[in-house]
Design an enzyme around this catalytic site. Structure first.
Site, PDB file in Angstrom:
ATOM      1  N   CYS A 142      26.943  28.293   5.124  1.00  0.00           N
ATOM      2  CA  CYS A 142      27.752  29.062   4.175  1.00  0.00           C
ATOM      3  C   CYS A 142      26.851  29.855   3.240  1.00  0.00           C
ATOM      4  CB  CYS A 142      28.681  28.148   3.379  1.00  0.00           C
ATOM      5  SG  CYS A 142      27.787  27.004   2.295  1.00  0.00           S
ATOM      6  N   CYS A 156      25.154  27.833   0.438  1.00  0.00           N
ATOM      7  CA  CYS A 156      23.936  27.115   0.841  1.00  0.00           C
ATOM      8  C   CYS A 156      22.757  28.079   0.867  1.00  0.00           C
ATOM      9  CB  CYS A 156      24.105  26.508   2.234  1.00  0.00           C
ATOM     10  SG  CYS A 156      25.575  25.499   2.412  1.00  0.00           S
ATOM     11  N   ASP A 174      28.839  69.467  13.106  1.00  0.00           N
ATOM     12  CA  ASP A 174      27.914  70.550  13.392  1.00  0.00           C
ATOM     13  C   ASP A 174      28.219  70.990  14.823  1.00  0.00           C
ATOM     14  OD1 ASP A 174      25.687  72.253  13.208  1.00  0.00           O
ATOM     15  OD2 ASP A 174      24.407  70.761  14.158  1.00  0.00           O
TER      16      ASP A 174
END
Length: 719
Positions: free
Chosen positions: A21, A24, A400
């Protein structure tokens, strides 16, 4: 992500195994920063890496990560991961589950409060929760209130009030969810690991007359790499002998193999399908295209998306609020309302468990990690979570023309001379002048001259570029101009009617007309045509179908030619005869009118317009350092059809992030509502919290299913 310490000599990157996680990861980063000799540290949770500035050792880093049993290795160290059988990796969970079932049956037989049942539950709690308690109690003394701390307090509290069975159930559910969550995160990171494994670690090299196999780390610039049919290329280079088809899907996402011959560029990680090739190595292993892609993707995964920044800010205040609320629920009713302490302690413990923000905090990063990794595998390099999110919100896209909507390989179709001038002599003059030009159309004139055998040995002096109009230079003592009709209107005051009529006719055929002349007369008209890409029309159509409100073609070409191409492609609007500054101004205007605007070009030209857009997208990033470095998103192949795929992936990611956040908060609110009447049990609380974490993780993994269709590169999968 850049850091003020990026130039520090003592900078080392390590891979970390065991992150479950973001909390942690944050604690680990803080611990590493406090190590002696460490100046700074940055954890990349998405890529599972840590960058350390200063002096430290792997042993010290692993001590800093001991709270989560993290395994640390050098980034360059090869890791041969051998998956152990599930029962060996998680024997304690299985044994704990068996003891829990035994405790339940003993309770049924001898009574819930029997000694045998209690002892069995205690054994289940200790065996299954040993690692949890070790981390949680350490963190409790350090006042670090993470999931391990909250779980430890809840389980010990449950045991203290005699709820042995509930405590054991919480341990098992937590342990199982930890295993599943770790598996899910590893699955999300797998997209990057698969990229890392693409290129071989060794190659057959020829130095002088000797051939031998060496590690890629020992290959030098200029070495000749011998690649047999069916082998992958280990390094980037230039083909010096042989012809073959190369499958470049790993780099560009192209499903159709590309023919490569002498002087063509080839990339590490691509597959040689047919012939024997000899390749001169042009880049070191850390500079290869695949290495740059991996580095940029990992850096992109570390960037915080806007939604993640919101979640992190929310969680910062949310967690302390939950702890205060849990304390209030535990203390206030017994003290002031005469309620039973046992009941309300139990409810406070349930609130601590269900209130942990794990699901909420992980809801965004796991989606970003998965989406960016998936895009890289499909030939689209997204440079950060913010660009991934912005691509999903686009309302207008500006293109472009040359090299983006067209193939970028223009050919001279007409060379019309005036007076008694020799075509070959004028073509030679035009070609030697254009050798100094960077304009895409210059290459067409040079190819035409080379094909016709024109003399290109003349010396060119006083070369000067005239921005947005053309160039001028002196050849054999004569000052020549090459440029668009606007340039010669300025030079001569006006162009005579017959010549102007001829120019207009050529332009109405979709050709770009350049004029060669002096400051006194026009010597020749050079008409150049650049074929439209096969995919351009379908891409424009698809963009309109998926809700892009406006597509615009921006070009420095003349209005007539631009209109022909715009009509052919069904572009909503055409803006022609634009200078770089004009394109920049128009992008700013589009942003005022449409909000989120993308500009797509080659990543080299139109840099101001790309920078001014919400999302700058470069075509053909493979082998183009400028495109990889300057664009927000790079389409690795010259393949416009990756654009709708990218927008769909972005929108899917945004939708899943919203679903995850809504679900995470929704499940918390429902659980909180169940606490007051006492309907929320401890096992139900952990089931709700860890279940929510798993659901948001698995929901995010659905992004792996969004793929480019090999036949037309449009997305398939879970749309």
């Amino acid at each position: 992500m850049e850091s003020k310490f990026d130039n520090t000599e003592d900078k080392n990157v390590y891979r970390v195994q065991g992150f479950t996680c973001t909390n942690c990861a944050g604690i680990f980063e803080k611990n590493v920063k406090n190590l002696p000799g460490v100046i700074d540290a940055q954890v990349n949770f998405g890529a599972s890496k840590i960058t350390v500035f200063g002096n430290t050792t792997v042993e010290d880093l692993e001590k800093a990560g001991a709270f989560e049993s993290l395994k640390v290795t050098s980034e360059k160290q090869l890791i041969n991961e051998k998956n152990k059988p599930f029962w060996r990796e998680n024997w304690n969970v299985l044994l704990s589950a068996v003891l829990l079932v035994m405790g339940y049956f003993l309770g049924e037989q001898y009574g819930e409060e029997s000694f045998l049942s209690a002892v069995t539950y205690v054994a289940s709690i200790l065996i299954g929760g040993y690692e949890l308690f070790k981390k949680g109690i350490k963190n409790l003394f350090r006042l670090q209130f993470d999931m391990n701390t909250l779980m430890s307090v809840a389980i010990i509290g449950a045991a203290a009030i005699g709820e042995w069975g509930e405590g054991a159930t919480v341990v098992i559910l937590f342990a199982i969810s930890e295993v599943l969550e770790l598996y899910s995160m590893e699955k999300a990171r797998q997209s990057i690991r698969s990229l890392m494994d693409i290129a071989p670690k060794e190659a057959l090299i020829r130095r002088g007359s000797e051939e031998f196999t060496v590690s890629v780390d020992d290959i030098q610039l200029g070495d000749v790499m011998i690649v047999k049919p069916g082998q992958k290329l280990a390094m980037d280079g230039i083909v010096i002998k042989g012809t073959s088809t190369i499958n470049q899907a790993a780099i560009t996402g192209e499903s159709v193999p590309v023919t490569k011959t002498i002087d063509d560029e080839v990339f590490a990680g691509t597959l040689n399908e047919e012939g024997l090739l000899e390749v001169k190595v042009t880049k070191r292993i850390e500079d290869t295209t695949i290495s740059k892609i991996i580095h940029l993707v990992e850096e992109a995964q570390a960037e915080r998306a806007p939604s993640q920044a919101f979640v992190d800010r929310f969680a910062k205040y949310y967690t302390p609020a939950i702890m205060i609320l849990a304390l209030g629920i535990t203390v206030v009713p017994p003290l002031f309302l005469g309620a039973a302490w046992g009941d309300w302690i139990y409810r406070g413990l349930a609130l601590l468990v269900v209130g942990c923000p794990c699901a909420l905090v992980i809801s965004t990063p796991v989606s970003i990690v998965t989406a960016i990794g998936n895009a890289a595998k499909n030939g689209v390099l997204i440079k950060g979570g913010i660009h991934l999110e912005e691509a999903g919100r686009l309302s207008a896209i500006a293109f472009d023309k040359t090299g983006t909507l067209t193939k970028g390989f223009p050919e001279v179709t007409n060379f019309i001379t005036f007076g008694n001038n020799e075509e070959n002599e004028l073509l030679s003059a035009a070609a030697v002048i254009e050798k100094g030009s960077q304009h895409p159309l210059a290459s067409a004139i040079i190819r035409k001259a080379e094909k016709d055998g024109s003399d290109l040995s003349f010396e060119v002096t006083e070369f000067q570029s005239i921005t947005g109009k053309g160039v001028k230079a002196t050849v054999k003592g004569e000052l020549y101009y090459i440029g668009n009709p606007k340039l010669f209107n300025e030079l001569h005051g006006s162009i005579n009617q017959d010549t102007a009529k001829e120019i207009k006719e050529l332009q109405e055929q979709g050709k770009t007309v350049m004029i060669l002349g002096t400051d006194q007369q026009i010597l020749a008209l050079i008409a150049v045509a650049d074929d439209v890409r096969d995919s351009s029309k379908n891409v424009i159509k698809e963009l309109h179908e998926i809700g892009i409100k406006k597509t615009i073609m921006l070009t420095g070409d003349n209005q007539a030619t631009a209109n022909v191409i715009g009509k052919q492609l069904h572009v909503a609007e055409v803006k022609a005869e634009l200078l770089p500054q004009d394109k920049l101004d128009y992008i700013k205007e589009l942003r005022q009118n449409y909000g989120k605007v993308a500009m797509i070009g080659d990543g080299v030209n139109d840099a101001p317009a790309l920078a001014a857009s919400t999302v700058g997208i470069a075509m053909g990033g493979a082998g183009t350092d400028t495109a990889l470095e300057t664009a927000d998103i790079a389409l690795m192949a010259d393949d416009l059809s990756k654009l709708p795929y990218t927008i769909r992936l972005s929108r899917k990611t945004l939708a899943i992030i919203k679903q995850n956040i809504t679900f995470s908060l929704g499940i918390k609110l429902v659980a909180l509502a169940l606490i007051v009447p006492g309907w929320l049990t401890l096992w139900l609380a952990i089931f709700a919290d860890m279940g929510a974490t798993l659901i948001v993780t698995l929901n995010s993994l659905r992004l792996l299913k969004v793929k480019g269709n090999p036949s037309n590169n449009t997305p398939t999968g879970d749309e």
